[in-house]
Design a protein around this motif. Structure first.
Motif, short mmCIF file in Angstrom:
data_model
loop_
_atom_site.label_atom_id
_atom_site.label_comp_id
_atom_site.label_asym_id
_atom_site.label_seq_id
_atom_site.Cartn_x
_atom_site.Cartn_y
_atom_site.Cartn_z
N SER A 20 7.25 38.63 29.25
CA SER A 20 6.28 38.13 28.33
C SER A 20 6.57 36.78 27.72
O SER A 20 7.47 36.58 26.75
CB SER A 20 6.10 39.07 27.13
N ARG A 78 4.91 35.40 25.44
CA ARG A 78 4.93 35.38 23.89
C ARG A 78 6.15 36.14 23.07
O ARG A 78 6.47 35.71 22.20
CB ARG A 78 3.64 36.25 23.51
N ARG A 129 8.49 34.51 20.42
CA ARG A 129 8.86 34.89 19.19
C ARG A 129 10.69 34.76 19.18
O ARG A 129 11.05 34.62 17.79
CB ARG A 129 8.44 36.37 19.15
N LEU A 158 5.98 27.43 21.49
CA LEU A 158 4.85 28.20 22.36
C LEU A 158 3.79 27.10 22.67
O LEU A 158 3.24 26.44 22.12
CB LEU A 158 4.38 29.21 21.42
N ALA A 198 0.47 26.93 25.42
CA ALA A 198 -0.49 27.70 26.13
C ALA A 198 -1.60 26.75 26.82
O ALA A 198 -1.92 25.71 26.50
CB ALA A 198 -1.43 28.57 25.01
N MET A 228 -2.90 31.19 18.62
CA MET A 228 -1.28 30.71 18.62
C MET A 228 -0.86 30.91 17.27
O MET A 228 0.49 31.13 17.07
CB MET A 228 -1.20 29.41 19.22
#
Length: 272
Positions: free
Chosen positions: A71, A73, A77, A155, A157, A182
C-alpha cells in the motif's frame, strides 16, 4: 544486503510491515539505492549503485513496483510520521500541494495527456507538452543544516488525463478532486495537530476550500485581484418557498480594496 548503522536501519525497518518477506528483501535494495543513487533514480541505477548490476534475477526488483502487493498510502503515512517527528515535533504542520508534468511520449502510456508546459510558457507565449501529470503533497519543514525551508514530498499520485478516464469508462477526476483526496487523509494521520495547506491559485476554488474547512484544515492560497467574493448565504426563515441561496451579498474585489483610499491597513511583523 548492505550493512547499515543501527539508526538508519531502524528508520528503514519502519516500512517492513508493508511487505511480505520475499518482497521486502528487494524493497530494501530499492530504498537504500534510491538514497545513494545520484541523478535519475531508475531501478537500473539503483541496482548499479548497490552492486547488483549483474544479478541474474534483477527482474524481481522491478516487480516490486509493478506486481508486488503493498500500500503506497500506508507507506506515505509512515513516511509523514517519521518526517514530522524529525523536523516538526511541535507547532502547526504546514503542507504544500502542487502538480508537475513528467514529459513522456508513447502510444502505450495510457494516462498521458497534452498540458501547458509551465517551464517554457509565459504570459504571452503558450507551449504544449505531452506527458504525465503528478500531484505531490509535501511537508514544508525547516532544515537546520540548510538554513531554509524544504518541501519534502511524502505522497504523490498520478492524475490521468480526461481522455484516459473516458477510455476506461470512469468518471474524470480533476486536480482539485485528487488534491482533496490526498489532503484529507493527512488530516486523519495527524490527530491533535494544527494542519495548514499552502497551494497556488489553482486551488482557490470555493468547493475545494470548503471541503478543507469542514475537514479542519487551514488553506492558504492566492486569489485573483478580480475574484468574485461573496458573504455567506443568510439564514433561511422557516416556511420559505424556493431553492435556498448559496451566497450572500457580493463584496468588493481585491483590486478595489487596494485602490480605495478609505481602506484601513494594519502593519504586521512576520517572524522569519
Amino acid at each position: 544486503m548492505l550493512h547499515l548503522p543501527a539508526r538508519f536501519a531502524g528508520i528503514i525497518l519502519s516500512f517492513a510491515p508493508l511487505f511480505v518477506h520475499r518482497s521486502w528483501r528487494h524493497a530494501q535494495a530499492l530504498l537504500i539505492g534510491a538514497i545513494l543513487c545520484p541523478g535519475r533514480r531508475t531501478v537500473a541505477s539503483v541496482l548499479r549503485i548497490t552492486g547488483r548490476a549483474r544479478d541474474r534475477h534483477f527482474v524481481n526488483t522491478h516487480r516490486v513496483l509493478s506486481r508486488a502487493e503493498w500500500s503506497p498510502r500506508s507507506a506515505a503515512r509512515i513516511l509523514l510520521r517519521l518526517l514530522v517527528e524529525a523536523f516538526v515535533p511541535h507547532g502547526p504542520v504546514v503542507l504544500a500541494l502542487d502538480d508537475t508534468i513528467e514529459r513522456r511520449w508513447g502510444r502505450r502510456i495510457q494516462a498521458r495527456g497534452i498540458y501547458r508546459d509551465p517551464v517554457r510558457s509565459s504570459g504571452a507565449h503558450f507551449v504544449k507538452t505531452s506527458g504525465l501529470r503528478w500531484m505531490s503533497l509535501m511537508l514544508l519543514a525547516p532544515i537546520p543544516w540548510a538554513g531554509r525551508v524544504w518541501a519534502l514530498p511524502f505522497l504523490t499520485a498520478l492524475v490521468p488525463s480526461e481522455r484516459a478516464y473516458r477510455e476506461r469508462g470512469h468518471r474524470h477526476k480533476t486536480l482539485l478532486d485528487v488534491g482533496r483526496q490526498m489532503t484529507l487523509p493527512a488530516r486523519r494521520w495527524l490527530p491533535g495537530r494544527d494542519l495548514v495547506l499552502v497551494g497556488d491559485s489553482a486551488f482557490s476554488t470555493l468547493l475545494f476550500l470548503d471541503a478543507l474547512r469542514r475537514g479542519a484544515v487551514t488553506a492558504i492560497t492566492r486569489l485573483r485581484l478580480d475574484a468574485a467574493l461573496y458573504d455567506p448565504a443568510p439564514l433561511r426563515p422557516p416556511g420559505t418557498i424556493g431553492r435556498p441561496r448559496k451566497k450572500g451579498v457580493r463584496r468588493p474585489t481585491l483590486s478595489k480594496i487596494l485602490t480605495d483610499p478609505g481602506t484601513i491597513w494594519q502593519q504586521v511583523s512576520v517572524p522569519s
